[in-house]
Enzyme design. Structure first.
Site, PDB file in Angstrom:
ATOM      1  N   ASP A   1      28.110  35.202  54.590  1.00  0.00           N
ATOM      2  CA  ASP A   1      28.076  36.762  54.790  1.00  0.00           C
ATOM      3  C   ASP A   1      26.599  36.980  55.064  1.00  0.00           C
ATOM      4  O   ASP A   1      25.644  36.210  54.484  1.00  0.00           O
ATOM      5  CB  ASP A   1      28.641  37.552  53.821  1.00  0.00           C
ATOM      6  CG  ASP A   1      28.509  39.257  54.364  1.00  0.00           C
ATOM      7  OD1 ASP A   1      29.566  39.523  55.136  1.00  0.00           O
ATOM      8  OD2 ASP A   1      27.746  39.859  54.317  1.00  0.00           O
TER       9      ASP A   1
ATOM     10  N   ARG B   1      41.939  33.445  50.337  1.00  0.00           N
ATOM     11  CA  ARG B   1      41.175  34.689  49.475  1.00  0.00           C
ATOM     12  C   ARG B   1      41.825  35.166  48.406  1.00  0.00           C
ATOM     13  O   ARG B   1      40.836  35.432  47.441  1.00  0.00           O
ATOM     14  CB  ARG B   1      41.039  35.587  50.597  1.00  0.00           C
ATOM     15  CG  ARG B   1      40.372  36.945  50.349  1.00  0.00           C
ATOM     16  CD  ARG B   1      38.818  36.726  50.123  1.00  0.00           C
ATOM     17  NE  ARG B   1      38.194  37.971  49.835  1.00  0.00           N
ATOM     18  CZ  ARG B   1      38.055  38.294  48.586  1.00  0.00           C
ATOM     19  NH1 ARG B   1      38.575  37.734  47.541  1.00  0.00           N
ATOM     20  NH2 ARG B   1      37.309  39.545  48.489  1.00  0.00           N
TER      21      ARG B   1
ATOM     22  N   TYR C   1      21.353  47.717  54.536  1.00  0.00           N
ATOM     23  CA  TYR C   1      22.397  47.730  53.382  1.00  0.00           C
ATOM     24  C   TYR C   1      21.389  47.636  52.057  1.00  0.00           C
ATOM     25  O   TYR C   1      21.980  47.981  51.037  1.00  0.00           O
ATOM     26  CB  TYR C   1      23.127  46.367  53.446  1.00  0.00           C
ATOM     27  CG  TYR C   1      24.294  46.436  54.583  1.00  0.00           C
ATOM     28  CD1 TYR C   1      25.609  47.409  54.297  1.00  0.00           C
ATOM     29  CD2 TYR C   1      24.086  46.222  55.874  1.00  0.00           C
ATOM     30  CE1 TYR C   1      26.516  47.424  55.372  1.00  0.00           C
ATOM     31  CE2 TYR C   1      25.310  46.269  56.797  1.00  0.00           C
ATOM     32  CZ  TYR C   1      26.458  46.818  56.617  1.00  0.00           C
ATOM     33  OH  TYR C   1      27.297  46.954  57.486  1.00  0.00           O
TER      34      TYR C   1
ATOM     35  N   ARG D   1      33.766  37.083  63.501  1.00  0.00           N
ATOM     36  CA  ARG D   1      34.600  37.213  62.592  1.00  0.00           C
ATOM     37  C   ARG D   1      36.065  36.677  62.642  1.00  0.00           C
ATOM     38  O   ARG D   1      37.218  37.109  62.372  1.00  0.00           O
ATOM     39  CB  ARG D   1      34.909  38.882  62.364  1.00  0.00           C
ATOM     40  CG  ARG D   1      33.699  39.719  61.884  1.00  0.00           C
ATOM     41  CD  ARG D   1      33.433  39.237  60.222  1.00  0.00           C
ATOM     42  NE  ARG D   1      32.419  40.397  59.807  1.00  0.00           N
ATOM     43  CZ  ARG D   1      32.733  41.382  58.849  1.00  0.00           C
ATOM     44  NH1 ARG D   1      33.824  41.445  58.596  1.00  0.00           N
ATOM     45  NH2 ARG D   1      31.848  42.050  58.574  1.00  0.00           N
TER      46      ARG D   1
ATOM     47  N   ARG E   1      40.823  38.353  57.796  1.00  0.00           N
ATOM     48  CA  ARG E   1      41.958  38.908  57.003  1.00  0.00           C
ATOM     49  C   ARG E   1      43.186  39.127  58.202  1.00  0.00           C
ATOM     50  O   ARG E   1      44.056  39.373  57.655  1.00  0.00           O
ATOM     51  CB  ARG E   1      41.737  40.327  56.309  1.00  0.00           C
ATOM     52  CG  ARG E   1      40.872  40.199  55.179  1.00  0.00           C
ATOM     53  CD  ARG E   1      40.333  41.539  54.715  1.00  0.00           C
ATOM     54  NE  ARG E   1      39.355  41.839  55.494  1.00  0.00           N
ATOM     55  CZ  ARG E   1      38.630  42.833  55.531  1.00  0.00           C
ATOM     56  NH1 ARG E   1      38.524  43.427  54.290  1.00  0.00           N
ATOM     57  NH2 ARG E   1      37.715  43.390  56.553  1.00  0.00           N
TER      58      ARG E   1
HETATM   59  O1  CP3 Z   1      32.684  35.951  61.938  1.00  0.00           O
HETATM   60  C1  CP3 Z   1      33.119  35.013  61.117  1.00  0.00           C
HETATM   61  O2  CP3 Z   1      34.187  34.566  60.914  1.00  0.00           O
HETATM   62  C2  CP3 Z   1      32.083  34.256  59.982  1.00  0.00           C
HETATM   63  C3  CP3 Z   1      31.947  35.242  58.656  1.00  0.00           C
HETATM   64  C4  CP3 Z   1      31.355  36.694  58.651  1.00  0.00           C
HETATM   65  C5  CP3 Z   1      31.674  37.368  57.905  1.00  0.00           C
HETATM   66  N1  CP3 Z   1      30.715  38.461  57.592  1.00  0.00           N
HETATM   67  C6  CP3 Z   1      32.820  37.360  56.651  1.00  0.00           C
HETATM   68  C7  CP3 Z   1      33.218  38.668  56.019  1.00  0.00           C
HETATM   69  C8  CP3 Z   1      30.173  37.016  59.403  1.00  0.00           C
HETATM   70  C9  CP3 Z   1      29.328  36.398  60.613  1.00  0.00           C
HETATM   71  C10 CP3 Z   1      29.781  38.145  58.905  1.00  0.00           C
HETATM   72  C11 CP3 Z   1      28.528  39.001  59.273  1.00  0.00           C
HETATM   73  C12 CP3 Z   1      28.431  40.355  58.672  1.00  0.00           C
HETATM   74  N2  CP3 Z   1      28.589  40.618  57.421  1.00  0.00           N
HETATM   75  C13 CP3 Z   1      27.803  41.375  59.603  1.00  0.00           C
HETATM   76  C14 CP3 Z   1      27.379  41.450  60.943  1.00  0.00           C
HETATM   77  C15 CP3 Z   1      28.465  41.519  61.991  1.00  0.00           C
HETATM   78  C16 CP3 Z   1      29.361  42.513  61.783  1.00  0.00           C
HETATM   79  O3  CP3 Z   1      30.554  42.722  61.806  1.00  0.00           O
HETATM   80  O4  CP3 Z   1      28.661  43.613  62.214  1.00  0.00           O
HETATM   81  C17 CP3 Z   1      27.758  42.512  58.572  1.00  0.00           C
HETATM   82  C18 CP3 Z   1      27.458  43.920  58.831  1.00  0.00           C
HETATM   83  C19 CP3 Z   1      28.313  42.121  57.119  1.00  0.00           C
HETATM   84  C20 CP3 Z   1      28.225  42.937  55.966  1.00  0.00           C
HETATM   85  C21 CP3 Z   1      29.862  42.950  55.646  1.00  0.00           C
HETATM   86  N3  CP3 Z   1      30.563  41.969  54.988  1.00  0.00           N
HETATM   87  C22 CP3 Z   1      30.590  44.018  55.545  1.00  0.00           C
HETATM   88  C23 CP3 Z   1      30.101  45.438  56.171  1.00  0.00           C
HETATM   89  C24 CP3 Z   1      31.793  43.887  55.038  1.00  0.00           C
HETATM   90  C25 CP3 Z   1      32.781  44.805  54.649  1.00  0.00           C
HETATM   91  C26 CP3 Z   1      33.603  45.079  56.084  1.00  0.00           C
HETATM   92  C27 CP3 Z   1      34.723  44.225  55.880  1.00  0.00           C
HETATM   93  O5  CP3 Z   1      35.276  43.791  57.096  1.00  0.00           O
HETATM   94  O6  CP3 Z   1      35.395  44.261  55.073  1.00  0.00           O
HETATM   95  C28 CP3 Z   1      31.780  42.413  54.777  1.00  0.00           C
HETATM   96  C29 CP3 Z   1      32.783  41.662  53.948  1.00  0.00           C
HETATM   97  C30 CP3 Z   1      33.262  40.424  54.930  1.00  0.00           C
HETATM   98  N4  CP3 Z   1      32.441  39.635  55.439  1.00  0.00           N
HETATM   99  C31 CP3 Z   1      34.602  40.097  55.149  1.00  0.00           C
HETATM  100  C32 CP3 Z   1      34.512  38.612  55.850  1.00  0.00           C
HETATM  101  C33 CP3 Z   1      35.788  37.971  56.482  1.00  0.00           C
HETATM  102  C34 CP3 Z   1      35.720  40.797  54.501  1.00  0.00           C
HETATM  103  C35 CP3 Z   1      35.860  40.625  53.004  1.00  0.00           C
HETATM  104  C36 CP3 Z   1      37.203  40.108  52.443  1.00  0.00           C
HETATM  105  O7  CP3 Z   1      37.810  39.267  52.917  1.00  0.00           O
HETATM  106  O8  CP3 Z   1      37.638  40.597  51.401  1.00  0.00           O
END
Ligand code: CP3
Length: 344
Positions: free
Chosen positions: A75, A38, A150, A25, A29
């Site tokens: 994602d 964003r 999910y 990640r 943010r």
């Molecule tokens: O790693 C990176 O920088 C690449 C991008 C990436 C995102 N999600 C961007 C994201 C990757 C590799 C993921 C993987 C992901 N997504 C996982 C597996 C890894 C982990 O963290 O366990 C999972 C379970 C998800 C599902 C998901 N997406 C959730 C549960 C959430 C909400 C939680 C949160 O952090 O807000 C997201 C949203 C998300 N995916 C964001 C980002 C940058 C935040 C959204 C935003 O910017 O508004």
């Protein structure tokens, strides 16, 4: 070309004096430049499907920190989106999907529409042409169990109880869902590789909630099938398996999954992991994201412990889970400086 990239060399089993480093990640943010871009996108999925924006966000942490790898900005939930399930992200609440509550709902899903993910492949193309020569590009997908959890709950839960209940109550329908996710993941990763990613990571973030038999059926078994298919179809591309919560099963996984590298989560002691796995096993991890938030002496101590544990082994420095939003950017600078000074 890829051979001169420290991340790829490590994934091929060569230990480096200074381990390559990237952070799960790392685009997100905690970066002001991420928040600025964003705020211009109407929704998180539109952001992921906008190749200009997604490529820019992928490159932001590389420009700022020159990590050894960029990870494609997207994602794991674009896969259910490409199966026709309604997916959205609500600020402050995380993902929202139209939950799968019955066996019939599994069978109502569309077949996986890879064409819907064309913007992702265009993002890869754009990133590749802008990436420094020594930085590798990592593609990814969620493991079937984590994505299914999910799809069934329709949102994040603390324990994935809805998916575990569904799997106990409707094992055949659940297996059909997992089979579809295995096939979708293989074709999605193959297409990412053909678009230019140089390694792929499979995220099983929720493997740790499963009892042993269920773990074998829904987590490790499906991941092994994805890896085997990739080894057949794109044998040159290294695979990193991040099975969060695998715990004591890690040594067994490193012998059976067939991946090139294994991500350790925060809870695992790296000294134990090194002792329990073959010296040629490539390990990735596993700084506690909270140590990176804390900074200072606690951060330095944790970094040094990890560097010491993996010394002489092929190791990729990373966190034990995704970077937290409240992480001060100076702490990331401090981490990089300490890791990169580690052998001088
Ligand atoms: O790693 C990176 O920088 C690449 C991008 C990436 C995102 N999600 C961007 C994201 C990757 C590799 C993921 C993987 C992901 N997504 C996982 C597996 C890894 C982990 O963290 O366990 C999972 C379970 C998800 C599902 C998901 N997406 C959730 C549960 C959430 C909400 C939680 C949160 O952090 O807000 C997201 C949203 C998300 N995916 C964001 C980002 C940058 C935040 C959204 C935003 O910017 O508004």
């Amino acid at each position: 070309m890829s051979g001169s990239k420290p991340l790829i060399a490590t994934l091929r089993g060569q230990s480096q004096d200074i381990p390559p480093i990237w952070l799960m990640r790392q685009a997100g943010r905690y970066l002001p430049e991420y928040r600025a871009l964003r705020s211009k996108a109407t929704s998180f999925l539109d952001f992921c499907y906008n190749p200009a924006m997604a490529a820019e966000v992928t490159l932001q942490p590389i420009r700022r920190y020159h990590f050894d790898a960029a990870i494609l900005f997207s994602d794991i939930l674009v896969v259910p989106d490409a199966m026709g399930q309604t997916v959205s992200f609500e600020t402050g609440h995380g993902p929202r999907l139209d939950p799968i509550e019955t066996p019939e709902a599994v069978d109502r899903l569309n077949s996986f529409d890879l064409g819907k993910l064309d913007p992702v492949f265009e993002t890869i193309d754009r990133v590749k042409s802008a990436l420094p020569a020594d930085v590798a590009l990592i593609g990814f997908c969620g493991a079937p169990w984590t994505v299914a959890s999910y799809m069934i709950a329709g949102q994040g839960t603390p324990d994935q109880a809805p998916a575990r209940l569904f799997a106990f109550r409707h094992p055949q329908a659940f297996e059909r869902l997992i089979e579809r996710l295995i096939d979708a993941s293989v074709s999605y990763l193959v297409r990412q590789i053909d678009a230019g990613v140089e390694a792929v990571q499979i995220f099983d973030s929720w493997a740790g909630v499963l009892p042993a038999n269920e773990f074998a059926s829904w987590s490790s078994g499906p991941i092994a099938r994805i890896v085997a298919a990739l080894k057949q179809q794109r044998p040159q591309t290294p695979v990193i398996a991040f099975v969060r919560g695998a715990d004591a099963q890690l040594p067994h996984l490193t012998r059976t999954l067939g991946a090139e590298a294994y991500g350790l989560d925060t809870a695992l002691d790296p000294v134990w992991a090194v002792a329990q796995t073959s010296p040629s096993t490539v390990l990735q991890g596993n700084l506690d994201p909270l140590a990176l938030v804390a900074g200072g002496a606690a951060l330095d101590r944790e970094i040094d412990y990890i560097l010491g544990a993996f010394a002489g082994r092929p190791h990729i420095f990373n966190l034990g889970h995704g970077i937290l939003q409240q992480t001060p950017i100076e702490h990331v600078e401090r981490l990089l400086a300490r890791v990169r000074a580690s052998r001088s």
